[in-house]
Design an enzyme around this catalytic site. Sequence first.
Site, PDB file in Angstrom:
ATOM      1  CG  PHE A 264      -5.954   0.124   8.843  1.00 20.75           C
ATOM      2  CD1 PHE A 264      -7.134   0.650   9.359  1.00 20.75           C
ATOM      3  CD2 PHE A 264      -4.870  -0.060   9.695  1.00 20.75           C
ATOM      4  CE1 PHE A 264      -7.232   0.999  10.710  1.00 20.75           C
ATOM      5  CE2 PHE A 264      -4.960   0.279  11.032  1.00 20.75           C
ATOM      6  CZ  PHE A 264      -6.137   0.816  11.542  1.00 20.75           C
ATOM      7  CB  ILE A 265      -2.748   3.719   8.460  1.00 21.06           C
ATOM      8  CG1 ILE A 265      -2.657   2.636   9.547  1.00 21.06           C
ATOM      9  CG2 ILE A 265      -2.339   5.084   9.028  1.00 21.06           C
ATOM     10  CD1 ILE A 265      -1.270   2.450  10.129  1.00 21.06           C
TER      11      ILE A 265
ATOM     12  CG  ASP B 146      -3.123   1.464  -2.493  1.00 24.56           C
ATOM     13  OD1 ASP B 146      -3.035   0.278  -2.853  1.00 24.56           O
ATOM     14  OD2 ASP B 146      -3.163   1.812  -1.299  1.00 24.56           O
TER      15      ASP B 146
ATOM     16  N   GLY C  18      -4.813  -2.997  -0.145  1.00 20.63           N
ATOM     17  CA  GLY C  18      -5.825  -1.960   0.047  1.00 20.63           C
ATOM     18  C   GLY C  18      -7.050  -2.224  -0.811  1.00 20.63           C
TER      19      GLY C  18
ATOM     20  CG  LEU D 197       0.990   5.653   5.418  1.00 18.64           C
ATOM     21  CD1 LEU D 197       1.480   7.073   5.214  1.00 18.64           C
ATOM     22  CD2 LEU D 197      -0.449   5.681   5.900  1.00 18.64           C
TER      23      LEU D 197
ATOM     24  CB  ALA E 263       4.502   4.551   7.342  1.00 15.68           C
TER      25      ALA E 263
ATOM     26  CE1 TYR F  12       6.226  -3.793   7.071  1.00 16.62           C
ATOM     27  CE2 TYR F  12       6.733  -4.077   9.397  1.00 16.62           C
ATOM     28  CZ  TYR F  12       6.039  -3.437   8.396  1.00 16.62           C
ATOM     29  OH  TYR F  12       5.150  -2.439   8.710  1.00 16.62           O
TER      30      TYR F  12
ATOM     31  CE  LYS G 281       7.355  -0.314   6.650  1.00 19.93           C
ATOM     32  NZ  LYS G 281       6.667   0.793   5.978  1.00 19.93           N
TER      33      LYS G 281
HETATM   34  P1  NAD Z   1      -2.406  -1.684   4.545  1.00 24.36           P
HETATM   35  O1  NAD Z   1      -2.013  -2.999   3.930  1.00 24.36           O
HETATM   36  O2  NAD Z   1      -3.832  -1.475   4.802  1.00 24.36           O
HETATM   37  O3  NAD Z   1      -1.824  -0.482   3.677  1.00 24.36           O
HETATM   38  C1  NAD Z   1      -0.734  -0.604   2.792  1.00 24.36           C
HETATM   39  C2  NAD Z   1      -1.212  -0.045   1.456  1.00 24.36           C
HETATM   40  O4  NAD Z   1      -0.093  -0.016   0.561  1.00 24.36           O
HETATM   41  C3  NAD Z   1      -2.296  -0.905   0.802  1.00 24.36           C
HETATM   42  O5  NAD Z   1      -3.363  -0.089   0.383  1.00 24.36           O
HETATM   43  C4  NAD Z   1      -1.578  -1.548  -0.384  1.00 24.36           C
HETATM   44  O6  NAD Z   1      -2.452  -1.849  -1.443  1.00 24.36           O
HETATM   45  C5  NAD Z   1      -0.554  -0.490  -0.707  1.00 24.36           C
HETATM   46  N1  NAD Z   1       0.618  -1.012  -1.428  1.00 24.36           N
HETATM   47  C6  NAD Z   1       1.347  -2.115  -1.150  1.00 24.36           C
HETATM   48  N2  NAD Z   1       2.335  -2.263  -2.041  1.00 24.36           N
HETATM   49  C7  NAD Z   1       2.230  -1.211  -2.901  1.00 24.36           C
HETATM   50  C8  NAD Z   1       2.957  -0.828  -4.058  1.00 24.36           C
HETATM   51  N3  NAD Z   1       3.994  -1.523  -4.505  1.00 24.36           N
HETATM   52  N4  NAD Z   1       2.575   0.317  -4.684  1.00 24.36           N
HETATM   53  C9  NAD Z   1       1.496   1.044  -4.254  1.00 24.36           C
HETATM   54  N5  NAD Z   1       0.775   0.699  -3.181  1.00 24.36           N
HETATM   55  C10 NAD Z   1       1.143  -0.417  -2.517  1.00 24.36           C
HETATM   56  O7  NAD Z   1      -1.558  -1.556   5.902  1.00 24.36           O
HETATM   57  P2  NAD Z   1      -1.546  -0.384   6.991  1.00 24.36           P
HETATM   58  O8  NAD Z   1      -1.635  -1.061   8.295  1.00 24.36           O
HETATM   59  O9  NAD Z   1      -2.493   0.693   6.657  1.00 24.36           O
HETATM   60  O10 NAD Z   1      -0.060   0.145   6.822  1.00 24.36           O
HETATM   61  C11 NAD Z   1       0.255   1.430   6.302  1.00 24.36           C
HETATM   62  C12 NAD Z   1       1.719   1.733   6.588  1.00 24.36           C
HETATM   63  O11 NAD Z   1       1.923   1.780   7.989  1.00 24.36           O
HETATM   64  C13 NAD Z   1       2.698   0.707   6.049  1.00 24.36           C
HETATM   65  O12 NAD Z   1       3.864   1.368   5.609  1.00 24.36           O
HETATM   66  C14 NAD Z   1       3.025  -0.143   7.248  1.00 24.36           C
HETATM   67  O13 NAD Z   1       4.290  -0.722   7.140  1.00 24.36           O
HETATM   68  C15 NAD Z   1       2.978   0.909   8.342  1.00 24.36           C
HETATM   69  N6  NAD Z   1       2.726   0.339   9.669  1.00 24.36           N
HETATM   70  C16 NAD Z   1       1.477  -0.044  10.048  1.00 24.36           C
HETATM   71  C17 NAD Z   1       1.283  -0.535  11.331  1.00 24.36           C
HETATM   72  C18 NAD Z   1      -0.062  -0.939  11.844  1.00 24.36           C
HETATM   73  O14 NAD Z   1      -0.153  -1.201  13.031  1.00 24.36           O
HETATM   74  N7  NAD Z   1      -1.111  -0.997  11.050  1.00 24.36           N
HETATM   75  C19 NAD Z   1       2.352  -0.659  12.206  1.00 24.36           C
HETATM   76  C20 NAD Z   1       3.599  -0.293  11.769  1.00 24.36           C
HETATM   77  C21 NAD Z   1       3.777   0.235  10.517  1.00 24.36           C
END
Ligand code: NAD
Length: 309
Positions: free
Chosen positions: A12-13, A32, A37, A74, A115, A147, A151
């Site tokens: 997403f992000i 990824d 994702g 991320l 992140a 988690y 982090k």
């Molecule tokens: P998301 O699940 O959409 O993105 C995470 C991505 O990481 C996915 O595309 C997933 O396939 C990939 N991934 C997971 N494990 C992996 C691995 N072992 N190797 C390669 N890729 C891997 O979630 P998001 O909300 O976009 O989060 C992105 C980052 O932001 C993360 O680090 C999350 O902890 C952090 N975050 C997000 C939020 C939020 O509000 N969305 C809040 C706090 C922190």
Amino acid sequence: MVKALVTGGAGFIGSHLCDHLVSLGHEVVVLDDLSTGSPANLEHLPSVRFVHGSILDRALVDECVRGAGMVFHLAAAVGVHTILAEPLKSLRVNLHGTENVVEAAARHGVRYAVASSSEIYGKNDADGLHEDSDRILGSALKSRWSYAAAKGIDELVAVETSRASGVPCVVLRLFNIVGARQTGRYGMVLPRFVAQALAGEPITVHGDGSQRRCFGSVHDAVPAMTRLLDTSEAYGRAVNIGSREEISIEGLAHRVREITGSASEIRFVPYHEAYDPGFEDMRRRIPDLSLAARLIGYRPRYRLDDIIK
Ligand code: NAD
């Protein structure tokens, strides 16, 4: 033009960050494993090079980082449901994966952003969580907090590696970032509410709904992420990113119902049914954004209603 590596760029992000980096004229590589994702998130960006693999693969990470000019890390195991179901997987990916990315960035002299999450503030519910809070991770290390714990360690690994290597880094503490392409599959509340409302299904509020959160737009968060990595005063620091527009989760359910014109009932599900017995949640989570404001003039432009629409 700089080559930017985005781990988790199909998420997403990450995919919004790719949009932004491409719009700035950068060359973008995504690493990824598609665990949460989707390649569909990047379909509209033909110039982005996609590498399908895990951040746990040290050699692959090294290969992706080599030659890059900046790294946005991320990739992570995310979502309360994933974390409760597989706390060990979450720990492994979020600890070892981050170590691989950060070490490769330091080895190749590539500045990096990592992140992190508002979750590291644990059950603190002070009005305006400030980056210097010394009550971080004061909560018992139950699986609920695996988690957050990972982090928290990621932040230390990022900053200490930067200090030891002299390679700049910034830690991005994200607070409930929302927007298009976020899925409700892993426990994210807003996309779940919207999907339930649009389908005419009950909108399920976990707990009594009085817990309060602030939802920030991904369109505010992403430019802040790139600007912070361009700001030397931010190096070695953790910076909150989010919004201070506060709402209760019950209030959010009503807002979603109104905006979507849905007739869905709002149903309350006790925490022990939605998650585990003894599940704990923060009553209130509101970021202090003064550091981001001072460093990059950060001021969220999007209001919650616009984001829901
Ligand atoms: P998301 O699940 O959409 O993105 C995470 C991505 O990481 C996915 O595309 C997933 O396939 C990939 N991934 C997971 N494990 C992996 C691995 N072992 N190797 C390669 N890729 C891997 O979630 P998001 O909300 O976009 O989060 C992105 C980052 O932001 C993360 O680090 C999350 O902890 C952090 N975050 C997000 C939020 C939020 O509000 N969305 C809040 C706090 C922190």
